[in-house]
Design a protein around this motif. Structure first.
Motif, PDB file in Angstrom:
ATOM      1  N   UNK A   1       0.739  -1.200  -0.119  1.00 42.27           N
ATOM      2  CA  UNK A   1       0.069  -0.024  -0.014  1.00 42.27           C
ATOM      3  C   UNK A   1       0.856   1.350  -0.047  1.00 42.27           C
ATOM      4  N   UNK A   2       1.914   1.451   0.601  1.00 45.78           N
ATOM      5  CA  UNK A   2       2.854   2.292   0.644  1.00 45.78           C
ATOM      6  C   UNK A   2       3.444   2.728  -0.785  1.00 45.78           C
ATOM      7  N   UNK A   3       3.751   1.531  -1.552  1.00 49.02           N
ATOM      8  CA  UNK A   3       4.196   1.629  -2.941  1.00 49.02           C
ATOM      9  C   UNK A   3       3.265   2.329  -3.723  1.00 49.02           C
ATOM     10  N   UNK A   4       1.892   1.889  -3.452  1.00 48.40           N
ATOM     11  CA  UNK A   4       0.863   2.528  -4.253  1.00 48.40           C
ATOM     12  C   UNK A   4       0.500   4.056  -3.808  1.00 48.40           C
ATOM     13  N   UNK A   5       1.107   4.550  -2.962  1.00 47.05           N
ATOM     14  CA  UNK A   5       0.913   5.978  -2.645  1.00 47.05           C
ATOM     15  C   UNK A   5       0.414   6.257  -1.437  1.00 47.05           C
TER      16      UNK A   5
ATOM     17  N   UNK B   1       1.237   7.855   5.784  1.00 48.99           N
ATOM     18  CA  UNK B   1       0.738   7.391   7.236  1.00 48.99           C
ATOM     19  C   UNK B   1      -0.619   7.861   7.498  1.00 48.99           C
ATOM     20  N   UNK B   2      -1.084   9.319   7.042  1.00 48.86           N
ATOM     21  CA  UNK B   2      -2.333   9.726   7.273  1.00 48.86           C
ATOM     22  C   UNK B   2      -3.405   8.931   6.598  1.00 48.86           C
ATOM     23  N   UNK B   3      -3.086   8.423   5.368  1.00 51.09           N
ATOM     24  CA  UNK B   3      -4.188   7.620   4.638  1.00 51.09           C
ATOM     25  C   UNK B   3      -4.255   6.349   5.249  1.00 51.09           C
ATOM     26  N   UNK B   4      -3.189   6.005   6.056  1.00 46.86           N
ATOM     27  CA  UNK B   4      -3.127   4.587   6.748  1.00 46.86           C
ATOM     28  C   UNK B   4      -4.382   4.691   7.894  1.00 46.86           C
ATOM     29  N   UNK B   5      -4.132   6.023   8.420  1.00 44.70           N
ATOM     30  CA  UNK B   5      -5.209   5.975   9.848  1.00 44.70           C
ATOM     31  C   UNK B   5      -6.691   5.983   9.159  1.00 44.70           C
ATOM     32  N   UNK B   6      -6.738   6.825   7.940  1.00 44.41           N
ATOM     33  CA  UNK B   6      -8.145   6.818   7.458  1.00 44.41           C
ATOM     34  C   UNK B   6      -8.479   5.527   6.916  1.00 44.41           C
TER      35      UNK B   6
ATOM     36  N   UNK C   1      -4.223  -7.979   1.009  1.00 50.31           N
ATOM     37  CA  UNK C   1      -4.130  -9.224   1.538  1.00 50.31           C
ATOM     38  C   UNK C   1      -3.834  -9.464   3.128  1.00 50.31           C
ATOM     39  N   UNK C   2      -3.114  -8.762   3.568  1.00 51.56           N
ATOM     40  CA  UNK C   2      -2.653  -8.670   4.991  1.00 51.56           C
ATOM     41  C   UNK C   2      -4.050  -7.995   5.774  1.00 51.56           C
ATOM     42  N   UNK C   3      -4.344  -6.868   5.246  1.00 49.62           N
ATOM     43  CA  UNK C   3      -5.784  -6.302   5.741  1.00 49.62           C
ATOM     44  C   UNK C   3      -6.916  -7.244   5.762  1.00 49.62           C
ATOM     45  N   UNK C   4      -7.042  -7.988   4.716  1.00 53.92           N
ATOM     46  CA  UNK C   4      -8.041  -9.034   4.512  1.00 53.92           C
ATOM     47  C   UNK C   4      -7.850 -10.205   5.643  1.00 53.92           C
ATOM     48  N   UNK C   5      -6.817 -10.608   5.788  1.00 54.38           N
ATOM     49  CA  UNK C   5      -6.592 -11.634   6.639  1.00 54.38           C
ATOM     50  C   UNK C   5      -6.849 -11.092   8.072  1.00 54.38           C
TER      51      UNK C   5
ATOM     52  N   UNK D   1     -10.658  -2.034  15.583  1.00 57.69           N
ATOM     53  CA  UNK D   1      -9.432  -2.991  15.537  1.00 57.69           C
ATOM     54  C   UNK D   1      -8.905  -2.935  16.549  1.00 57.69           C
ATOM     55  N   UNK D   2      -8.379  -3.974  17.217  1.00 58.17           N
ATOM     56  CA  UNK D   2      -7.632  -4.042  18.603  1.00 58.17           C
ATOM     57  C   UNK D   2      -6.409  -3.333  18.434  1.00 58.17           C
ATOM     58  N   UNK D   3      -6.092  -2.570  19.449  1.00 60.47           N
ATOM     59  CA  UNK D   3      -4.839  -1.914  19.342  1.00 60.47           C
ATOM     60  C   UNK D   3      -3.405  -2.966  18.897  1.00 60.47           C
ATOM     61  N   UNK D   4      -3.516  -4.101  19.354  1.00 61.67           N
ATOM     62  CA  UNK D   4      -2.644  -5.183  19.081  1.00 61.67           C
ATOM     63  C   UNK D   4      -2.625  -5.466  17.663  1.00 61.67           C
ATOM     64  N   UNK D   5      -3.640  -5.182  16.883  1.00 62.49           N
ATOM     65  CA  UNK D   5      -3.678  -5.525  15.513  1.00 62.49           C
ATOM     66  C   UNK D   5      -3.299  -4.396  14.607  1.00 62.49           C
ATOM     67  N   UNK D   6      -3.045  -3.200  15.221  1.00 60.09           N
ATOM     68  CA  UNK D   6      -2.804  -2.056  14.214  1.00 60.09           C
ATOM     69  C   UNK D   6      -1.288  -2.042  14.183  1.00 60.09           C
ATOM     70  N   UNK D   7      -0.851  -2.976  13.123  1.00 58.30           N
ATOM     71  CA  UNK D   7       0.625  -3.064  13.114  1.00 58.30           C
ATOM     72  C   UNK D   7       0.768  -2.867  11.348  1.00 58.30           C
ATOM     73  N   UNK D   8       2.176  -2.237  11.141  1.00 54.56           N
ATOM     74  CA  UNK D   8       2.640  -2.187   9.891  1.00 54.56           C
ATOM     75  C   UNK D   8       2.285  -3.296   8.804  1.00 54.56           C
TER      76      UNK D   8
END
Length: 90
Positions: A35-39, A42-47, A74-78, A60-67
């Protein structure tokens, strides 16, 4: 991949594409694209995180808010699928 997974993936891709469009980026998003390569910034990630919570109606539990979880569709979907399973099991 069953229908639920396809729907889940499509909803996540739609969220990501919406954020890219806000930045006037029309990247073609594949499930494994970083996703970072797509552009996404970090603000977009929060959104994106807020968008995922609103779209799938869970926090989303705090423990799951990881890079790692926000690396690709795919990783988001999982992560989302796991959270939905846990919510449905509760």
């Amino acid at each position: 991949m069953h229908a639920f997974d396809t729907e889940l993936r499509n909803r996540i891709i739609k969220l990501v594409k919406g954020l890219l469009e806000q930045n006037s980026l029309g990247a073609d998003i594949t499930a494994s694209a970083k996703l970072v390569d797509a552009g996404l910034t970090s603000m977009d990630m929060v959104n994106l995180m807020l968008g995922v919570e609103a779209e799938f109606d869970f926090t989303i539990p705090q423990s799951e808010i990881t890079p790692e979880n926000f690396q690709s569709v795919e990783t988001l979907e999982r992560m989302v699928a796991t959270q939905l399973r846990l919510a449905n099991a509760a």
